[in-house]
Design a protein around this motif. Structure first.
Motif, short mmCIF file in Angstrom:
data_model
loop_
_atom_site.label_atom_id
_atom_site.label_comp_id
_atom_site.label_asym_id
_atom_site.label_seq_id
_atom_site.Cartn_x
_atom_site.Cartn_y
_atom_site.Cartn_z
N UNK A 53 11.81 -34.28 -11.01
CA UNK A 53 13.12 -33.03 -11.91
C UNK A 53 12.90 -31.37 -10.43
N UNK A 54 13.56 -31.26 -9.65
CA UNK A 54 13.50 -29.97 -9.51
C UNK A 54 14.78 -28.79 -8.91
N UNK A 55 14.23 -27.87 -9.62
CA UNK A 55 15.63 -26.88 -9.61
C UNK A 55 14.89 -25.67 -9.02
N UNK A 56 16.13 -25.30 -8.13
CA UNK A 56 15.03 -23.89 -7.40
C UNK A 56 16.20 -22.96 -7.43
N UNK A 57 14.95 -21.75 -7.64
CA UNK A 57 15.19 -20.69 -8.46
C UNK A 57 16.86 -19.60 -7.44
N UNK A 108 18.91 -17.18 17.74
CA UNK A 108 18.79 -16.57 16.16
C UNK A 108 18.73 -17.52 14.51
N UNK A 109 18.65 -17.72 13.86
CA UNK A 109 18.99 -18.04 12.63
C UNK A 109 18.76 -17.14 11.32
N UNK A 110 19.17 -17.84 10.60
CA UNK A 110 18.87 -17.29 9.15
C UNK A 110 19.87 -18.06 7.79
N UNK A 111 19.10 -18.93 7.00
CA UNK A 111 19.72 -19.82 5.94
C UNK A 111 18.92 -18.87 4.77
N UNK A 112 19.63 -18.96 3.89
CA UNK A 112 19.81 -18.56 1.72
C UNK A 112 20.10 -19.40 1.79
N UNK A 113 18.86 -20.23 0.70
CA UNK A 113 19.84 -21.52 -0.10
C UNK A 113 20.74 -20.51 -1.69
N UNK A 114 21.35 -20.76 -1.61
CA UNK A 114 21.93 -19.79 -3.07
C UNK A 114 21.72 -21.04 -4.21
N UNK A 115 21.70 -22.46 -4.38
CA UNK A 115 21.05 -23.56 -5.36
C UNK A 115 20.22 -24.86 -4.62
N UNK A 116 19.83 -25.11 -5.75
CA UNK A 116 19.50 -26.32 -5.44
C UNK A 116 19.13 -27.60 -6.68
N UNK A 117 19.29 -27.98 -6.26
CA UNK A 117 18.75 -29.20 -7.40
C UNK A 117 18.44 -30.73 -6.72
N UNK A 118 17.79 -31.12 -7.77
CA UNK A 118 16.60 -32.78 -7.24
C UNK A 118 17.03 -33.48 -9.17
N UNK A 429 2.10 -23.02 -10.44
CA UNK A 429 1.59 -22.24 -11.86
C UNK A 429 2.36 -23.12 -13.30
N UNK A 430 1.25 -23.99 -13.51
CA UNK A 430 2.22 -24.42 -14.73
C UNK A 430 3.86 -24.96 -14.07
N UNK A 431 5.42 -25.05 -14.63
CA UNK A 431 6.17 -25.64 -13.64
C UNK A 431 6.95 -24.16 -12.45
N UNK A 432 6.25 -23.41 -11.73
CA UNK A 432 7.12 -22.58 -10.85
C UNK A 432 5.89 -22.86 -9.55
N UNK A 456 9.86 -19.29 5.96
CA UNK A 456 10.84 -19.53 5.29
C UNK A 456 9.56 -19.53 3.86
N UNK A 457 10.11 -19.36 3.27
CA UNK A 457 10.08 -19.19 1.68
C UNK A 457 10.56 -19.53 0.32
N UNK A 458 10.28 -19.88 -0.48
CA UNK A 458 11.02 -19.98 -2.03
C UNK A 458 10.65 -20.00 -3.38
N UNK A 459 11.24 -20.25 -4.39
CA UNK A 459 10.36 -20.44 -5.65
C UNK A 459 11.38 -21.50 -6.25
N UNK A 460 11.00 -22.30 -6.67
CA UNK A 460 11.49 -24.03 -7.00
C UNK A 460 10.45 -24.11 -8.35
N UNK A 461 11.78 -24.48 -9.45
CA UNK A 461 10.85 -25.18 -10.86
C UNK A 461 11.23 -26.72 -10.75
N UNK A 462 9.63 -26.90 -10.80
CA UNK A 462 9.07 -28.53 -11.27
C UNK A 462 8.57 -29.19 -12.12
N UNK A 463 9.09 -30.58 -12.56
CA UNK A 463 9.54 -31.35 -13.76
C UNK A 463 8.88 -32.48 -13.64
#
Length: 490
Positions: A53-57, A108-118, A429-432, A456-463
């Protein structure tokens, strides 16, 4: 006419401002092979993340910014002055011209992921992504710059073909639902369906310009044809007595919450992907992204212009002596000239919907394991848009020396540029998980020569993650002696 051009230009600036205010050749090649980062699934729907499972911050799982051009860097335009201007920076039109290709692109491009789930379910992996996307592109031919630099003298007796101006800009919401399945030990396939909701668009359907100069130089013929489609709030399009556009008023009050929540401009696209395990160490990848389009229905306008103007000079003879009863101000003569041009290059406006295809991206690549912690890879990327093709090639080395730390180093050939060194880092670090990746870190070191700059950068929660670097438990020496099928050393 000048007023119309000004307002059209301002409309473009408003669109760009909207695109950036939501934030601030699009490449993701380095990320593609960083498959411990769940966002690599956005580039190939067959890639199954390692964790169950992953959840995007929210709003921080993926932030992506990209700038690229096909031929020139900042140092090709702005150079050190010489002589009395040696202490200044100057615009060097000759250097800029010499750096250009026959046809040149800036994007030029810009992307912002508001929500991500797997979520993994046995051999299946399901994903959901909600993404804000902005994409703008501009193209022009070198010969137009040649003419502006050298004038029409070198073109006597022939036509200077300026080519066309390419202008495409879109801002839209994307809701993507994907599924991949591991068919057997070798094949994994994936598909992703995307619902698209367009917010604003500018699309140059047709464009062509040329200038003919007679052999004697006493006659110049200007030819121009443009067809621009726009889906943006326009309060009013003013028309003259003949029904041609002479004024455009933008509706500033329309850029509100309802504008950004618009769902009337619907579209659909599909991503397809596959992975193939050739042997224990080699894996192949292929994917096709954004097969689809958006139907722009709201605030749709089509501005068309086609005309030809022959100039044989301007009569300034009555502007030399202010005491002459037939004296005419130079401004009046110039205004007569511009009015004559306006009469030949009138703009028509039609209201209606239109459809624009997304830029389609095609990826082919593979990786080979050097050992359990290091692999090398290669990836080609081809983008097709408006009949134009742009390609890039990337080589990478991917390493995971520690369980929760992985790095990637890449080298890309793109946009006629050969100094693109990319880097990626993912740490947990942990699930982050935090990750950052760029296809050209040299842009931060030497920005004046860069043709490509992205991050590109970001934060995910992984389980429920597997440790892919962990070796199988070794057998004892006695067990290895008693069982000859087990290796003595691993």
């Amino acid at each position: 006419m000048i007023k119309l051009i000004y307002k059209t230009f301002m409309a473009g600036l408003v669109f760009l401002f909207l695109s950036l205010s939501v934030s601030a050749q699009k490449m993701n090649n380095t990320l593609y092979l960083m498959q411990n980062v769940p966002q690599s699934n956005q580039l190939n729907p067959a890639i199954q993340p390692e964790c169950k499972v992953f959840v995007g911050f929210p709003a921080l799982s993926s932030i992506y910014l990209n700038y690229s051009n096909s031929s020139f860097g900042y140092n090709d335009i702005i150079t050190d002055g010489t002589g009395i201007r040696k202490d200044s920076l100057v615009v060097n039109i000759n250097s800029f011209h010499d750096a250009l290709q026959t046809t040149n692109f800036v994007s030029q491009q810009f992307e912002l992921t508001l929500f991500a789930l797997g979520i993994r379910a046995k051999d299946y992996f399901f994903t959901l992504d909600v993404i804000e996307k902005e994409d703008s592109r501009f193209s022009f031919d070198q010969e137009m710059v040649t003419f502006l630099k050298d004038g029409n003298y070198p073109f006597r007796g022939r036509t200077a073909n300026w080519g066309g101006l390419g202008l495409d800009a879109s801002y839209y919401h994307e809701v993507a639902l994907g599924v991949s399945k591991k068919i057997n030990d070798k094949w994994t396939v994936g598909i992703k369906g995307k619902m698209l909701f367009g917010i604003a668009n500018m699309h140059m359907e047709d464009s062509d310009m040329s200038v003919f100069t007679s052999a004697s130089g006493n006659e110049i013929v200007l030819n121009s044809e443009h067809h621009l489609r726009v889906s943006m709030p326009i309060d009013q399009v003013g028309l003259d007595s003949d029904g041609y556009v002479n004024d455009i008023n933008m509706d500033g009050d329309a850029y509100n919450a309802d504008f950004f929540a618009n769902t009337d401009n619907k579209g659909f696209a599909v991503d397809l992907g596959m992975t193939y395990q050739m042997d224990d160490k080699t894996r192949l990848y292929a994917s096709i992204l954004d097969i689809g389009s958006i139907n722009w229905k709201t605030d749709g306008h089509e501005f068309s212009q086609k005309g030809s103007f022959t100039w044989t000079g301007a009569d300034w003879s009555q502007s030399g002596n202010s005491n002459d009863p037939n004296y005419r101000e130079i401004e009046d003569v110039f205004e007569d000239l511009t009015d004559s041009i306006v009469d030949e290059f009138r703009v028509e406006n039609r209201i209606g919907s239109y459809k624009v295809a997304l830029p389609t991206k095609i990826y082919f690549g593979g990786t080979h394991d050097l050992n359990k912690r290091v692999n090398v890879g290669a990836l080609s990327r081809t983008e097709i848009f408006n009949g134009k093709v742009q390609s890039s090639l990337t080589f990478s080395a991917n390493a995971r020396f520690f369980k929760n730390l992985s790095t990637t180093l890449s080298y890309s050939v793109v946009n006629n540029s050969y100094n693109n060194i990319g880097f990626g880092l993912a740490t947990k670090l942990g699930p982050t998980q935090f990750y950052v990746v760029s296809d050209n870190v040299m842009a931060a070191i030497k920005p004046n020569t860069a043709h490509l700059a992205n991050i590109r950068f970001g934060i995910n929660f992984l389980f429920g993650c597997k440790d892919k670097t962990k070796k199988k438990d070794s057998c004892s020496f006695v067990d290895q002696v008693n069982n000859k099928k087990k290796p003595l050393y691993k």
